[in-house]
Design an enzyme around this catalytic site. Structure first.
Site, PDB file in Angstrom:
ATOM      1  N   GLY A  46      51.283  42.799  49.679  1.00  0.00           N
ATOM      2  CA  GLY A  46      50.165  43.623  50.112  1.00  0.00           C
ATOM      3  C   GLY A  46      48.876  43.134  49.489  1.00  0.00           C
ATOM      4  N   GLN A  51      40.232  43.481  46.710  1.00  0.00           N
ATOM      5  CA  GLN A  51      40.853  42.407  45.920  1.00  0.00           C
ATOM      6  C   GLN A  51      40.318  41.033  46.289  1.00  0.00           C
ATOM      7  OE1 GLN A  51      45.073  43.933  46.641  1.00  0.00           O
ATOM      8  NE2 GLN A  51      45.201  43.050  44.600  1.00  0.00           N
ATOM      9  N   CYS A  89      50.810  43.901  40.856  1.00  0.00           N
ATOM     10  CA  CYS A  89      49.571  43.778  41.638  1.00  0.00           C
ATOM     11  C   CYS A  89      49.037  42.358  41.505  1.00  0.00           C
ATOM     12  CB  CYS A  89      48.543  44.770  41.102  1.00  0.00           C
ATOM     13  SG  CYS A  89      46.960  44.711  41.955  1.00  0.00           S
ATOM     14  N   LEU A  90      48.614  41.752  42.612  1.00  0.00           N
ATOM     15  CA  LEU A  90      48.092  40.382  42.577  1.00  0.00           C
ATOM     16  C   LEU A  90      46.828  40.279  41.718  1.00  0.00           C
ATOM     17  CD1 LEU A  90      48.615  39.269  46.293  1.00  0.00           C
ATOM     18  CD2 LEU A  90      49.984  38.647  44.295  1.00  0.00           C
ATOM     19  N   HIS A 131      50.162  51.935  47.070  1.00  0.00           N
ATOM     20  CA  HIS A 131      49.482  51.006  46.159  1.00  0.00           C
ATOM     21  C   HIS A 131      48.213  50.429  46.807  1.00  0.00           C
ATOM     22  CE1 HIS A 131      49.639  47.612  43.086  1.00  0.00           C
ATOM     23  NE2 HIS A 131      48.765  47.174  43.966  1.00  0.00           N
ATOM     24  N   GLU A 132      48.356  49.952  48.048  1.00  0.00           N
ATOM     25  CA  GLU A 132      47.211  49.297  48.699  1.00  0.00           C
ATOM     26  C   GLU A 132      46.131  50.304  49.072  1.00  0.00           C
ATOM     27  OE1 GLU A 132      47.095  46.245  48.288  1.00  0.00           O
ATOM     28  OE2 GLU A 132      49.214  45.935  47.857  1.00  0.00           O
ATOM     29  N   HIS A 135      43.922  51.115  46.187  1.00  0.00           N
ATOM     30  CA  HIS A 135      42.890  50.102  45.930  1.00  0.00           C
ATOM     31  C   HIS A 135      41.584  50.459  46.632  1.00  0.00           C
ATOM     32  CE1 HIS A 135      44.509  46.757  43.619  1.00  0.00           C
ATOM     33  NE2 HIS A 135      45.603  46.699  44.362  1.00  0.00           N
TER      34      HIS A 135
END
Ligand code: NI
Length: 150
Positions: A46, A51, A89-90, A131-132, A135
């Site tokens: 994701g 991000q 998380c990236l 999660h996304e 953000h």
């Protein structure tokens, strides 16, 4: 398509609330393509627009089960059950932590044609939705994680 730079934790852009998309322009479509490429290249499931430094309500998600999901102006419209699982998380490489998330989530959004769509997911996909979408409101999983490792 182009690979974009992933913003890392500590950059204030990750803490901002994103603005809705009011018109799906060619630029937005290119962003969706680039975000998918960036997510795949980073081996993530994701990615949210902040991000990659863009404060718009746009998310891409891809799991084995779901395939590629593109969400514009997404909202969670139903949630049920509970799960506690590790999440990463990236933007926070090398770390993971346990979060409490709903087991089942339904999301309503616009697709790239501007059509309203709904997706329901359980387990990993439900976690990815939560999660996304967090953000987009400047929230990170480490805000709620119980046991951060790495
Ligand atoms: Ni993340």
């Amino acid at each position: 398509m182009a690979k974009l730079n992933i913003v890392k934790h500590g950059d204030p852009v990750l803490r901002k609330v994103c603005r809705p998309v009011d018109e799906i322009t060619p630029r937005i479509l290119t962003l969706l393509d680039d975000m998918a490429e960036t997510m795949r290249d980073a081996d993530g499931c994701g990615l949210a627009a902040p991000q990659v430094g863009i404060l718009r309500r746009i998310v891409v998600i891809e799991t084995e089960e779901s395939g590629l999901i593109e969400l514009i102006n997404p909202k969670i419209i139903a949630r049920a059950g509970e799960q506690r699982e590790y999440e990463g998380c990236l933007s926070i490489p090398g770390k993971s932590g346990i979060t409490r998330r709903p087991m089942h989530v339904t999301v309503r959004a616009l697709n790239r044609e501007g059509k309203q769509v709904e997706y329901s997911g359980s387990g990993l996909l439900a976690r990815a939705f939560c999660h996304e979408l967090d953000h987009l409101d400047g929230k990170l999983y480490i805000d709620i994680a119980e046991d951060i490792q790495g």
